[in-house]
Design an enzyme around this catalytic site. Structure first.
Site, PDB file in Angstrom:
ATOM      1  N   HIS A 192       0.815  -1.210   0.000  1.00 51.16           N
ATOM      2  CA  HIS A 192       0.000   0.000   0.000  1.00 51.16           C
ATOM      3  C   HIS A 192       0.848   1.259   0.000  1.00 51.16           C
ATOM      4  CE1 HIS A 192      -4.159   1.697   1.222  1.00 51.16           C
ATOM      5  NE2 HIS A 192      -4.096   1.438  -0.063  1.00 51.16           N
ATOM      6  N   HIS A 227      -2.441   1.978  12.691  1.00 47.28           N
ATOM      7  CA  HIS A 227      -1.981   1.354  11.434  1.00 47.28           C
ATOM      8  C   HIS A 227      -2.477  -0.103  11.447  1.00 47.28           C
ATOM      9  CE1 HIS A 227       0.380   0.599   7.948  1.00 47.28           C
ATOM     10  NE2 HIS A 227       1.597   0.595   8.449  1.00 47.28           N
ATOM     11  N   VAL A 261     -13.288   5.221  15.903  1.00 49.21           N
ATOM     12  CA  VAL A 261     -13.857   3.894  15.682  1.00 49.21           C
ATOM     13  C   VAL A 261     -12.883   3.172  14.755  1.00 49.21           C
ATOM     14  CG1 VAL A 261     -15.846   2.585  14.834  1.00 49.21           C
ATOM     15  CG2 VAL A 261     -16.191   4.809  15.947  1.00 49.21           C
ATOM     16  N   MET A 262     -12.253   2.144  15.287  1.00 47.58           N
ATOM     17  CA  MET A 262     -11.198   1.474  14.528  1.00 47.58           C
ATOM     18  C   MET A 262     -11.755   0.775  13.286  1.00 47.58           C
ATOM     19  SD  MET A 262      -8.627   2.393  15.843  1.00 47.58           S
ATOM     20  CE  MET A 262      -7.884   3.044  17.291  1.00 47.58           C
ATOM     21  N   GLY A 263     -10.933   0.796  12.216  1.00 47.62           N
ATOM     22  CA  GLY A 263     -11.383   0.190  10.971  1.00 47.62           C
ATOM     23  C   GLY A 263     -12.095   1.189  10.069  1.00 47.62           C
ATOM     24  N   PHE A 264     -12.095   2.456  10.491  1.00 44.15           N
ATOM     25  CA  PHE A 264     -12.709   3.497   9.654  1.00 44.15           C
ATOM     26  C   PHE A 264     -11.703   4.610   9.402  1.00 44.15           C
ATOM     27  CE2 PHE A 264     -16.383   1.349  11.202  1.00 44.15           C
ATOM     28  CZ  PHE A 264     -17.295   1.463  10.157  1.00 44.15           C
ATOM     29  N   HIS A 266      -9.085   6.875   6.599  1.00 49.08           N
ATOM     30  CA  HIS A 266      -7.793   6.592   5.966  1.00 49.08           C
ATOM     31  C   HIS A 266      -7.101   7.904   5.632  1.00 49.08           C
ATOM     32  CE1 HIS A 266      -4.813   4.818   3.295  1.00 49.08           C
ATOM     33  NE2 HIS A 266      -5.059   3.715   3.974  1.00 49.08           N
ATOM     34  N   ARG A 275      -9.771  -1.510  -1.352  1.00 49.41           N
ATOM     35  CA  ARG A 275      -9.640  -2.937  -1.058  1.00 49.41           C
ATOM     36  C   ARG A 275     -10.870  -3.493  -0.357  1.00 49.41           C
ATOM     37  NH1 ARG A 275      -4.443  -1.753   2.442  1.00 49.41           N
ATOM     38  NH2 ARG A 275      -5.980  -0.228   3.162  1.00 49.41           N
ATOM     39  N   ASP A 322      -9.135  -3.025   7.267  1.00 51.31           N
ATOM     40  CA  ASP A 322      -9.142  -3.727   8.555  1.00 51.31           C
ATOM     41  C   ASP A 322     -10.553  -4.067   9.020  1.00 51.31           C
ATOM     42  OD1 ASP A 322      -6.355  -3.686   8.876  1.00 51.31           O
ATOM     43  OD2 ASP A 322      -6.453  -1.583   9.435  1.00 51.31           O
ATOM     44  N   ARG A 366      15.739  12.465   5.498  1.00 41.73           N
ATOM     45  CA  ARG A 366      16.049  13.311   6.647  1.00 41.73           C
ATOM     46  C   ARG A 366      15.339  14.647   6.452  1.00 41.73           C
ATOM     47  NH1 ARG A 366      16.794  17.183  10.233  1.00 41.73           N
ATOM     48  NH2 ARG A 366      18.631  16.924  11.567  1.00 41.73           N
TER      49      ARG A 366
HETATM   50  N1  COA Z   1     -13.399   7.291  13.930  1.00 46.28           N
HETATM   51  C1  COA Z   1     -13.898   8.476  14.298  1.00 46.28           C
HETATM   52  N2  COA Z   1     -13.493   9.651  13.771  1.00 46.28           N
HETATM   53  C2  COA Z   1     -12.559   9.593  12.807  1.00 46.28           C
HETATM   54  C3  COA Z   1     -12.007   8.384  12.355  1.00 46.28           C
HETATM   55  C4  COA Z   1     -12.461   7.201  12.955  1.00 46.28           C
HETATM   56  N3  COA Z   1     -11.955   6.006  12.603  1.00 46.28           N
HETATM   57  N4  COA Z   1     -11.092   8.634  11.395  1.00 46.28           N
HETATM   58  C5  COA Z   1     -11.061   9.963  11.245  1.00 46.28           C
HETATM   59  N5  COA Z   1     -11.927  10.541  12.104  1.00 46.28           N
HETATM   60  C6  COA Z   1     -12.165  11.958  12.263  1.00 46.28           C
HETATM   61  C7  COA Z   1     -10.920  12.622  12.802  1.00 46.28           C
HETATM   62  O1  COA Z   1     -10.889  12.556  14.226  1.00 46.28           O
HETATM   63  C8  COA Z   1     -11.054  14.019  12.288  1.00 46.28           C
HETATM   64  O2  COA Z   1     -11.980  14.727  13.118  1.00 46.28           O
HETATM   65  P1  COA Z   1     -11.760  16.279  13.449  1.00 46.28           P
HETATM   66  O3  COA Z   1     -11.766  16.964  12.109  1.00 46.28           O
HETATM   67  O4  COA Z   1     -12.914  16.612  14.323  1.00 46.28           O
HETATM   68  O5  COA Z   1     -10.437  16.376  14.129  1.00 46.28           O
HETATM   69  C9  COA Z   1     -11.706  13.825  10.953  1.00 46.28           C
HETATM   70  O6  COA Z   1     -12.358  12.556  11.006  1.00 46.28           O
HETATM   71  C10 COA Z   1     -10.755  13.833   9.787  1.00 46.28           C
HETATM   72  O7  COA Z   1      -9.746  12.877  10.011  1.00 46.28           O
HETATM   73  P2  COA Z   1      -8.632  12.679   8.905  1.00 46.28           P
HETATM   74  O8  COA Z   1      -7.813  13.913   8.796  1.00 46.28           O
HETATM   75  O9  COA Z   1      -9.324  12.216   7.668  1.00 46.28           O
HETATM   76  O10 COA Z   1      -7.786  11.483   9.519  1.00 46.28           O
HETATM   77  P3  COA Z   1      -6.199  11.244   9.381  1.00 46.28           P
HETATM   78  O11 COA Z   1      -5.806  11.249   7.975  1.00 46.28           O
HETATM   79  O12 COA Z   1      -5.459  12.171  10.289  1.00 46.28           O
HETATM   80  O13 COA Z   1      -6.062   9.792  10.029  1.00 46.28           O
HETATM   81  C11 COA Z   1      -6.417   7.500  10.293  1.00 46.28           C
HETATM   82  C12 COA Z   1      -6.293   8.634   9.289  1.00 46.28           C
HETATM   83  C13 COA Z   1      -6.470   6.172   9.548  1.00 46.28           C
HETATM   84  C14 COA Z   1      -5.193   7.465  11.222  1.00 46.28           C
HETATM   85  C15 COA Z   1      -7.716   7.691  11.097  1.00 46.28           C
HETATM   86  O14 COA Z   1      -8.809   7.667  10.223  1.00 46.28           O
HETATM   87  C16 COA Z   1      -7.871   6.654  12.187  1.00 46.28           C
HETATM   88  O15 COA Z   1      -7.267   6.797  13.265  1.00 46.28           O
HETATM   89  N6  COA Z   1      -8.654   5.555  11.932  1.00 46.28           N
HETATM   90  C17 COA Z   1      -8.839   4.538  12.914  1.00 46.28           C
HETATM   91  C18 COA Z   1      -7.660   3.582  12.916  1.00 46.28           C
HETATM   92  C19 COA Z   1      -7.628   2.693  11.704  1.00 46.28           C
HETATM   93  O16 COA Z   1      -8.617   2.095  11.316  1.00 46.28           O
HETATM   94  N7  COA Z   1      -6.438   2.578  11.125  1.00 46.28           N
HETATM   95  C20 COA Z   1      -6.194   1.747   9.972  1.00 46.28           C
HETATM   96  C21 COA Z   1      -5.870   2.590   8.790  1.00 46.28           C
HETATM   97  S1  COA Z   1      -5.731   1.602   7.317  1.00 46.28           S
END
Ligand code: COA
Length: 382
Positions: A192, A227, A261-264, A266, A275, A322, A366
């Site tokens: 990815h 991640h 909420v995990m799994g949501f 990106h 995917r 995920d 760096r």
């Molecule tokens: N549950 C609830 N809120 C979520 C969310 C989630 N899974 N993912 C994003 N948001 C919220 C953020 O808190 C943010 O809110 P804010 O504007 O009030 O601060 C908003 O949506 C925008 O977030 P964004 O900038 O798109 O997220 P990011 O690019 O910084 O982070 C992740 C991306 C993947 C780290 C993040 O979505 C996340 O932590 N997901 C859950 C962990 C996960 O499933 N990881 C696997 C990735 S493949």
């Protein structure tokens, strides 16, 4: 220097070129060396995809057979490594076991630093073959069960499922559609682009350190819940919620409390993870084939959670890979802490392809930091 100059989390930054995969958030597509990942998941084996990522081309039948024969011969573990794994605490995170196993193998490599890309390819092939054996051994020792030796008569996924579950009645190793669902997840997880763990591997490679160190570092990065670790937390959440009837309220509460909420979500995809449709289909098929495991309930919860997240977030947050992968592994019978090690078994292909690419065209990684600490001051008496 303005705040706009600082790209926190390197969001939106192109750090280098890559010919390995292309993530296109506009079209929700993911290409491995030009091939759409859903086509690869439908028509290829995981080993073919590994060869594609390492060589840039799909193998011929002859090349694949040779590779598979060589893989089978590499699956076994030396006594010393088995002893190291068995000496580790049974309650440590299984990702710590993988990181340690990779470090141990690296310490036994007579090459202290990477001499050439053939060496990286050897490590890549070795780990592709050995990681399933390591993960299976760790699963079984924690259950108090004996080590099952790899079986050279079985294909990649079937052999792994056999080493974990044996071939008694109901074992996924005996059910072709279970094997197929698992194999699809391996293909979807393989690569990815510049995700956090791959980037960690590239940073380490860029210092001219060795591939084992880069892989150990990548394992550490993948462990995190933001991640790879997310697939475990997805299932912990499903188990915690317990019932489809409680899912909507649970999700709304999470959002109200500003909890993730995990799994949501990106970092790159904002309109859905390319995917997900393939894995979601595999998950739902798997669930329908296992009524004895009450698996349909996870499907109901999956749909309710996805709908609630979409309808109740201003940016319509959608599932990532995920989300369907977690409950799929659960239905297959894996203990939750092993979901991320399974991810490693797959992503080792992408990591090592990137290590090769970085090694071949290196520039030390760096970046700069915008200093916001105290202004210059002096030690008393200086
Ligand atoms: N549950 C609830 N809120 C979520 C969310 C989630 N899974 N993912 C994003 N948001 C919220 C953020 O808190 C943010 O809110 P804010 O504007 O009030 O601060 C908003 O949506 C925008 O977030 P964004 O900038 O798109 O997220 P990011 O690019 O910084 O982070 C992740 C991306 C993947 C780290 C993040 O979505 C996340 O932590 N997901 C859950 C962990 C996960 O499933 N990881 C696997 C990735 S493949």
């Amino acid at each position: 220097m303005t705040e706009q100059d600082v790209k926190k989390g390197l969001a939106g930054v192109y750090a280098d070129y890559t010919a390995i995969s292309k993530v296109n958030p506009e079209t929700n597509s993911l290409l491995y060396c030009g091939y759409p990942v859903h086509e690869l998941a439908e028509h290829c084996s995981f080993e073919e995809v590994a060869m594609l990522l390492w060589n840039g081309e799909l193998p011929t039948e002859e090349e694949l057979t040779e590779f598979q024969e060589s893989s089978k011969a590499r699956r076994g573990l030396d006594e010393d490594l088995i002893k190291v794994i068995e000496a580790l605490p049974k309650d440590c995170h299984p990702m710590d076991v993988l990181r340690t196993a990779v470090s141990f193998l690296g310490a036994n490599d007579p090459e202290k630093f990477t001499p050439n890309t053939d060496h990286i390819r050897e490590i890549a092939h070795d780990l592709l073959a050995k990681l399933p054996t390591i993960v299976a051994l760790d699963i079984r020792r924690r259950r108090g069960e004996g080590y099952i030796e790899p079986d050279a008569d079985r294909g990649y996924s079937e052999n792994f499922l056999w080493m974990v579950f044996g071939d008694g009645e109901g074992s996924p190793a005996t059910i072709p559609s279970d094997i197929e669902a698992f194999e699809k997840s391996m293909i979807l997880y393989a690569e990815h682009s510049f995700n956090a763990s791959t980037f960690a591997a590239r940073v380490i490679t860029s210092t001219q350190s060795d591939a084992w160190s880069a892989i150990a570092g990548a394992i550490g990065a993948l462990k995190g819940p933001l991640h790879g670790g997310a697939n475990e937390f997805v299932m912990h959440n499903f188990v915690e919620v317990g019932e489809p009837e409680k899912t909507e309220e649970w999700t709304l509460n999470k959002l109200k409390n500003k909890e993730l909420v995990m799994g949501f979500g990106h970092r790159v995809y904002k309109k859905g993870d390319s995917r997900v449709p393939t894995m979601e289909k595999a998950f739902k098929k798997l669930a329908s084939e296992h009524p004895e495991k009450d698996a349909q309930k996870w499907v109901e919860m999956y749909d309710i959670m996805a709908k609630t997240m979409y309808e109740n977030t201003s940016i319509n947050i959608m599932p990532n890979l995920d989300f369907p992968a977690g409950p799929s592994y659960y239905i297959l019978g894996f203990e939750i802490p092993f979901f991320t090690p399974i991810f490693v078994m797959s992503r080792i292909t992408g990591w090592t392809a990137h290590i090769i690419e970085q090694y071949e065209n290196n520039s030390i990684i760096r970046p700069l930091a915008a200093y916001n600490g105290p202004a210059e001051r002096h030690v008393p008496g200086a």
